[in-house]
Design an enzyme around this catalytic site. Structure first.
Site, mmCIF file in Angstrom:
data_model
loop_
_atom_site.group_PDB
_atom_site.id
_atom_site.type_symbol
_atom_site.label_atom_id
_atom_site.label_comp_id
_atom_site.label_asym_id
_atom_site.label_seq_id
_atom_site.Cartn_x
_atom_site.Cartn_y
_atom_site.Cartn_z
ATOM 1 C CB SER A 192 -0.942 0.001 1.200
ATOM 2 O OG SER A 192 -0.239 -0.248 2.382
ATOM 3 C CG HIS A 220 -3.838 -1.008 -2.001
ATOM 4 N ND1 HIS A 220 -4.369 0.246 -1.785
ATOM 5 C CD2 HIS A 220 -3.493 -1.475 -0.771
ATOM 6 C CE1 HIS A 220 -4.322 0.533 -0.501
ATOM 7 N NE2 HIS A 220 -3.796 -0.494 0.139
ATOM 8 C CE LYS A 263 -7.822 0.585 1.345
ATOM 9 N NZ LYS A 263 -7.164 -0.407 2.174
HETATM 10 C C1 LIG Z 1 -7.163 -0.624 3.604
HETATM 11 C C2 LIG Z 1 -6.558 -1.961 3.791
HETATM 12 C C3 LIG Z 1 -7.182 -2.928 4.583
HETATM 13 C C4 LIG Z 1 -8.381 -2.622 5.437
HETATM 14 O O1 LIG Z 1 -9.539 -2.589 4.686
HETATM 15 P P1 LIG Z 1 -10.786 -1.731 5.231
HETATM 16 O O2 LIG Z 1 -11.901 -2.206 4.382
HETATM 17 O O3 LIG Z 1 -10.418 -0.310 5.026
HETATM 18 O O4 LIG Z 1 -10.947 -2.077 6.662
HETATM 19 C C5 LIG Z 1 -6.636 -4.187 4.605
HETATM 20 N N1 LIG Z 1 -5.503 -4.469 3.938
HETATM 21 C C6 LIG Z 1 -4.854 -3.562 3.193
HETATM 22 C C7 LIG Z 1 -3.602 -3.950 2.475
HETATM 23 C C8 LIG Z 1 -5.357 -2.270 3.110
HETATM 24 O O5 LIG Z 1 -4.714 -1.355 2.401
#
Ligand SMILES: *Cc1c(COP(=O)(O)O)cnc(C)c1O
Length: 414
Positions: A192, A220, A263
């Site tokens: 990320s 992502h 996302k």
């Molecule tokens: C954002 C993220 C999460 C968490 O997901 P949410 O739906 O925001 O709780 C888990 N793993 C990674 C790699 C992330 O970037």
């Protein structure tokens, strides 16, 4: 005894070390429903941040779907049809026809036999890992993994070995040396803060050799990678919309695939996909699935609309790739940046620009802010010391002119 003095002192220490996180109040500059055709460039790109209009390169809304009219309509219609709350956990009475349909559609899209949805990615990871391994088992976790993989590993009580980032030889040796009954390898699929894509085929092959499970977190990659946005597995030719590809038939029973829906998908929630028996086990044993109120159908219906847009509007991924190439061309060769800055090699929407010191990163962020641009500076401990960076996050909602404005402002930062 009151905790106030203790926390006051610790907060003051954080402030002193410039480690306090300040939340900003953020809202779309104009309500998405009110945008006229000549204001479309504002949709999903331009926000009021603490009352100031800013062009944002900070969100994970990689396809620009969070304000897509079809998703908004789906949420509105679902609220009218189902009400606004799911009223209970899935195993009591929170699992609606919308949840059922969504899980089928997710499994089909990523090409795996079955999927189960969670209310958040964080909840998925801290629920799934302890359902798979426990005391006496072994977890091998990449050093740059997301916080919720780390927390899930801790909660499981398995022995955790933190592996050097992306080091397959070290992982091979650690798996070889382990005498644990169950072994689980944890990794982000797309890291990320760096944007690099993990070599999933190589990891799967390693896990096959050592009879270990592999859990990939595609927060992502889902929506962004793969011809139809199916994610990292399709990117590597492991699965596609027509299911498991011939080379991988019968070889995915060690794979646990997880992705988030807040996302690129633009809504909220997450899912885990894999073999049917694995998913049934999670439905029975993942505590964050069993004991949390299900997501409202407003959200699951918005996600279903999002999945259609992700798969049908391939032009969004093409535009995102063009913006990425444009940014890389301009920042690598077209413009003069400070020589110590380094744009990381990343094929994804995440384009980190390494600045170095915390102070410099904050200064560049402040410079961009004065130009009306919002790009978050990421500092240790989120990233290794000395690698403070701007995490430039591109979205299919951006125009070429907006990306150009960012590059220009970066070249003028001194
Ligand atoms: C954002 C993220 C999460 C968490 O997901 P949410 O739906 O925001 O709780 C888990 N793993 C990674 C790699 C992330 O970037």
């Amino acid at each position: 005894m009151s905790s106030t003095p203790l926390f006051e002192r610790e907060l003051a220490e954080l402030a002193q070390a410039h480690l306090l996180r300040h939340r900003r109040e953020v809202s779309p500059l104009l309500p998405p429903a009110d945008l006229s055709p000549d204001q479309e460039h504002l949709r999903g790109t331009t926000y009021l941040i603490n009352g100031q209009s800013r062009l944002s390169f900070g969100s994970n809304d990689y396809l620009g779907l969070s304000q897509h009219p079809a998703l908004i309509l789906a949420a509105q219609q679902a609220a009218a049809r189902y009400g606004v709350g799911a009223t209970a956990s899935p195993s009591v009475c929170g699992h609606s026809p919308s949840h059922e349909a969504l899980e089928l559609e997710l499994a089909t899209m990523v090409g795996l036999p079955r999927a189960v949805s969670f209310v958040a990615g964080y909840m998925a990871n801290v629920g799934v890992i302890p359902a798979l391994v426990g005391r006496g088992d072994a977890i091998f976790s990449d050093a740059l993994n997301h916080a919720c993989l780390i927390d899930g590993a801790r909660l499981s009580r398995a022995d955790v070995q933190v592996m050097p980032h992306g080091d397959l030889a070290a992982l091979d040796a650690a798996l070889q040396a382990s005498t644990a009954r169950r072994k689980l390898v944890l990794t982000d699929a797309v890291f990320s803060m760096d944007g690099n894509i993990v070599n999933v085929p190589a990891l799967l092959t390693l896990c096959e050799r050592h009879d270990a499970w592999l859990m990939v977190d595609d927060a992502h990659g889902f929506g962004v990678l793969g011809e139809h946005g199916e994610g990292t597995l399709a990117h590597w030719g492991i699965t596609g919309r027509d299911g498991v590809q011939p080379e991988w038939q019968g070889r995915l029973h060690r794979l646990i695939y997880m992705a988030t829906l807040g996302k690129a998908a633009g809504v909220a929630g997450a899912f885990v996909a894999g073999e049917s028996t694995l998913v049934e086990w999670l439905v029975q044993k993942a505590r964050t699935y069993m004991f949390a109120t299900a997501a409202p159908a407003m959200l699951t219906e918005a996600v279903r609309a999002s999945l259609r847009v992700i798969q049908e509007e391939g032009g969004r991924r093409q535009h995102l790739a063009r913006l990425r190439d444009q940014l890389q061309d301009r920042l690598r060769t077209g413009l003069k940046l400070r020589p110590t800055w380094r744009l990381m090699p990343s094929e994804t929407a995440i384009q980190p620009l390494i600045i170095g010191s915390n102070e410099d990163a904050l200064a560049v962020m402040a410079h961009l802010d004065r130009q009306g641009l919002w790009v978050p500076a990421i500092r240790p401990p989120t990233v290794p010391p000395g690698t403070a960076r701007l995490r430039i996050s591109l979205s299919a909602a951006h125009t070429c002119a907006q990306v150009d404005a960012l590059c220009q402002a970066l070249s003028e930062a001194v």
